[in-house]
Design a protein around this motif. Structure first.
Motif, short mmCIF file in Angstrom:
data_model
loop_
_atom_site.label_atom_id
_atom_site.label_comp_id
_atom_site.label_asym_id
_atom_site.label_seq_id
_atom_site.Cartn_x
_atom_site.Cartn_y
_atom_site.Cartn_z
N TYR A 11 1.00 -1.39 0.01
CA TYR A 11 -0.07 0.03 0.01
C TYR A 11 0.92 1.26 0.00
CZ TYR A 11 -4.47 -2.40 0.57
OH TYR A 11 -5.78 -2.79 0.26
N GLY A 12 2.09 1.22 -0.01
CA GLY A 12 3.05 2.40 0.26
C GLY A 12 3.04 3.16 -0.83
N GLY A 13 3.20 4.33 -0.84
CA GLY A 13 3.16 5.60 -1.74
C GLY A 13 4.01 5.15 -2.92
N SER A 14 5.15 4.68 -2.80
CA SER A 14 6.05 4.61 -3.81
C SER A 14 5.31 3.43 -4.77
CB SER A 14 7.42 4.16 -3.38
OG SER A 14 7.43 2.87 -2.82
N GLY A 15 4.81 2.38 -4.31
CA GLY A 15 4.09 1.43 -5.12
C GLY A 15 3.04 1.80 -5.89
N VAL A 16 2.39 2.68 -5.13
CA VAL A 16 1.08 3.36 -5.89
C VAL A 16 1.54 4.17 -6.91
CG1 VAL A 16 -0.63 4.99 -5.65
CG2 VAL A 16 -0.44 3.36 -3.69
N VAL A 17 2.60 5.06 -6.84
CA VAL A 17 3.07 6.11 -8.02
C VAL A 17 3.83 5.02 -9.05
CG1 VAL A 17 4.83 7.53 -8.74
CG2 VAL A 17 3.49 7.70 -6.29
N ALA A 18 4.43 4.19 -8.68
CA ALA A 18 5.08 3.08 -9.85
C ALA A 18 3.79 2.55 -10.48
CB ALA A 18 6.06 2.23 -9.33
N HIS A 91 11.45 2.00 -8.28
CA HIS A 91 11.17 2.91 -7.43
C HIS A 91 11.48 2.42 -5.97
CE1 HIS A 91 8.26 5.07 -10.11
NE2 HIS A 91 8.81 3.93 -11.08
N TYR A 92 12.13 3.48 -5.17
CA TYR A 92 12.53 3.42 -3.95
C TYR A 92 13.89 2.57 -4.17
CZ TYR A 92 11.83 3.20 1.17
OH TYR A 92 12.05 3.52 2.45
N ALA A 93 14.92 3.40 -3.43
CA ALA A 93 16.35 2.98 -3.72
C ALA A 93 16.78 1.61 -3.37
CB ALA A 93 17.18 4.09 -3.20
N LEU A 120 13.60 8.35 -6.40
CA LEU A 120 13.80 8.35 -4.96
C LEU A 120 12.41 8.96 -4.27
CD1 LEU A 120 17.04 10.15 -4.89
CD2 LEU A 120 16.57 7.68 -4.60
N HIS A 121 11.70 8.15 -3.44
CA HIS A 121 10.50 8.69 -3.15
C HIS A 121 10.25 9.30 -1.65
CE1 HIS A 121 7.52 7.00 -6.23
NE2 HIS A 121 8.67 6.28 -6.08
N GLY A 122 11.44 8.81 -0.73
CA GLY A 122 11.21 9.61 0.73
C GLY A 122 11.91 8.92 1.64
N VAL A 210 6.61 7.99 11.73
CA VAL A 210 7.09 9.13 10.89
C VAL A 210 5.81 10.02 10.59
CG1 VAL A 210 7.04 8.10 8.56
CG2 VAL A 210 8.53 9.94 9.03
N LYS A 211 4.69 9.48 10.64
CA LYS A 211 3.39 9.81 10.20
C LYS A 211 2.72 10.70 11.51
CE LYS A 211 3.62 8.37 6.15
NZ LYS A 211 3.71 9.05 4.94
N ARG A 212 3.25 10.54 12.63
CA ARG A 212 2.77 11.23 13.89
C ARG A 212 1.15 10.95 13.94
NH1 ARG A 212 6.88 14.68 16.34
NH2 ARG A 212 5.00 15.53 17.66
N GLU A 282 7.89 14.13 5.17
CA GLU A 282 7.14 13.71 4.20
C GLU A 282 7.89 14.44 3.01
OE1 GLU A 282 4.60 11.23 3.43
OE2 GLU A 282 3.83 11.95 5.34
N SER A 283 8.16 13.59 1.91
CA SER A 283 8.70 14.09 0.58
C SER A 283 7.86 14.61 -0.37
CB SER A 283 9.63 12.96 -0.04
OG SER A 283 8.94 11.93 -0.51
N PHE A 284 6.70 14.13 -0.31
CA PHE A 284 5.54 14.66 -1.34
C PHE A 284 4.35 14.86 -0.45
CE2 PHE A 284 2.27 14.42 -4.49
CZ PHE A 284 2.87 15.48 -5.30
N GLY A 285 3.82 13.63 0.04
CA GLY A 285 2.47 13.57 0.53
C GLY A 285 1.51 13.07 -0.49
N LEU A 286 1.45 12.13 -1.02
CA LEU A 286 0.66 11.66 -2.24
C LEU A 286 -1.16 11.49 -1.53
CD1 LEU A 286 0.05 10.66 -4.97
CD2 LEU A 286 0.60 8.50 -4.20
N SER A 287 -1.01 11.08 -0.41
CA SER A 287 -2.22 11.14 0.17
C SER A 287 -2.90 12.38 0.47
CB SER A 287 -2.40 10.18 1.35
OG SER A 287 -1.47 10.70 2.49
#
Ligand code: GMT
Length: 376
Positions: A11-18, A91-93, A120-122, A210-212, A282-287
């Motif tokens: 479910y992570g953002g990098s997988g969604v973007v890819a 995607h994701y180093a 690189l995603h975050g 990291v999401k607090r 948060e490198s971008f914040g896709l959600s």
């Protein structure tokens, strides 16, 4: 073009973007080969021009830990050779860029040539990659990539400074399909959650520290001192139990609703009022972009790439990390002032369409592939 894409399938953002990128590339006629340990979760339906290659992870009594990075290299090699890939995009180093580098070297030894691009995603740069055990490898793999992209200017700068790298990094922000992510009205099930018209705050994440996420619960607690409201939490992860405990401790067990992982994000977002993103990093914040496209003003922390996405006082409000009082004040301001709320909501939708629409961003990847393929 024949493009190999490696990503985390979860479910992570990098997988969604890819995955969304792969779908778009396939849509415009490219052949896309996903290489991962499981089918990416956004790839549920059949899409023409898309192929999936599963990495088998072999076990042997001597291998106490799985050797995923190496199994991935082997699968990459197989796909490169049999499918005749033009380019590999990881995607994701960690560990993808290192696996790709190794595959490239083997291809070269066999007389072939393969170029690979790392996006690189975050946390691959800001958190996990900084661990002393990973840092030299991440630095090396980035330096050896034929092309590197980052999802925000912030992430590009962080990479160059944290890893002392002198390399061109192309910033290609994340994108959204506004035909899918748009306000579609409040679904019935949300009316049951807020039967008396309570305002709905929402947060979605992987519940990592990291999401607090506890900050979102504390913001709700402050907001409720003035107006009836509830908080929907979407997703799951290591901090969920702590968040459930905090909700009970604050007497909010009925007001904080844990929905777990959900696929119907657009339906849920469309019925909510404000999106909270109190992240530590948060490198971008896709959600947050998904929420904006659905018409939700975003109240967030001022970290990383968030100020590149959220325009303070226009599409949302930005506050210092951990400044719960201020984030609660901003949330109340929006909930109490319908005119401001409406203009922020409209501005967010417009910004998603005008700046982050998939049709504007995906061609940047295609041009970048061509540029990398044409350079020596
Ligand atoms: O840590 C995460 O939130 C997941 C991570 C990922 O790579 O799966 O997300 C990162 O990449 C997303 C897609 O590019 C970005 O929208 C997120 O901001 C970024 N997360 C962080 O920087 C914490």
């Amino acid at each position: 073009m024949k493009i190999g894409i490696t990503c985390y399938p979860t479910y992570g953002g990098s997988g969604v973007v890819a995955t969304e990128l792969g779908k778009e590339l396939a849509n415009i006629g490219h052949e896309v080969h996903f290489i991962s340990y499981a089918l990416p979760h956004r790839l549920k339906a059949f899409v023409e021009n898309i192929y999936f290659h599963e990495v088998e992870i072999s076990s042997y009594p001597l291998f106490e830990h799985q050797l995923y990075g190496l199994s991935l290299t082997s699968k990459m090699l197989e796909v490169i050779e049999f499918e005749n890939l033009d380019i590999l995009h990881v995607h994701y180093a960690i560990p993808h860029a290192t696996s790709a580098y190794l595959a490239k070297q083997i291809v070269k030894k066999n007389g072939g040539n393969l170029k690979f691009i790392t996006t690189l995603h975050g946390t691959d740069i800001t958190l996990a990659g900084l661990e002393p055990s990973f840092l030299p490898l991440v630095k090396f793999s980035i330096e050896e990539s034929d092309g590197v992209t980052a999802v925000s200017r912030f992430l590009k700068e962080k990479t160059l400074t944290n890893y002392h790298i002198e390399k061109e990094i192309e910033v290609i922000p994340n994108f959204i399909d506004t035909d899918i992510y748009k306000p579609i009205g409040c679904p019935d099930f949300l009316r049951h959650i807020a039967p008396n018209g309570e305002k709905l705050l929402v947060h979605t994440s992987n519940f990592r520290p990291v999401k607090r996420v506890p900050d979102a619960i504390r913001i709700l607690s402050e907001v409720r001192k003035q107006i009836p409201a509830k908080l929907l939490l979407i997703g799951d992860g290591p901090d969920r139990s702590e968040c459930e405990r905090l909700s009970r401790e604050l007497g909010l067990q009925k007001e904080v609703i844990f929905l777990g992982k959900q696929d119907s994000i657009v339906e849920i977002l469309s019925g909510c009022d404000i999106f909270l993103m109190p992240s530590q990093s948060e490198s971008f914040g896709l959600s947050a972009l998904e929420a904006m496209a659905c018409g939700l003003p975003v109240v967030s922390s001022s970290v990383g790439g968030l100020p590149e996405l959220i325009i303070h006082n226009e599409t949302g409000y930005i506050a210092e990390i951990g400044d719960i009082q201020r984030m609660a004040k901003y949330t109340l301001n929006l909930l109490n002032k319908p005119k401001i709320y409406d203009s922020f909501s409209k501005n967010g939708i417009k910004r998603a369409e005008k700046i982050f629409h998939k049709d504007l961003i995906v061609p940047n990847y295609v041009s970048y592939y061509e540029k990398v393929l044409n350079q020596d």
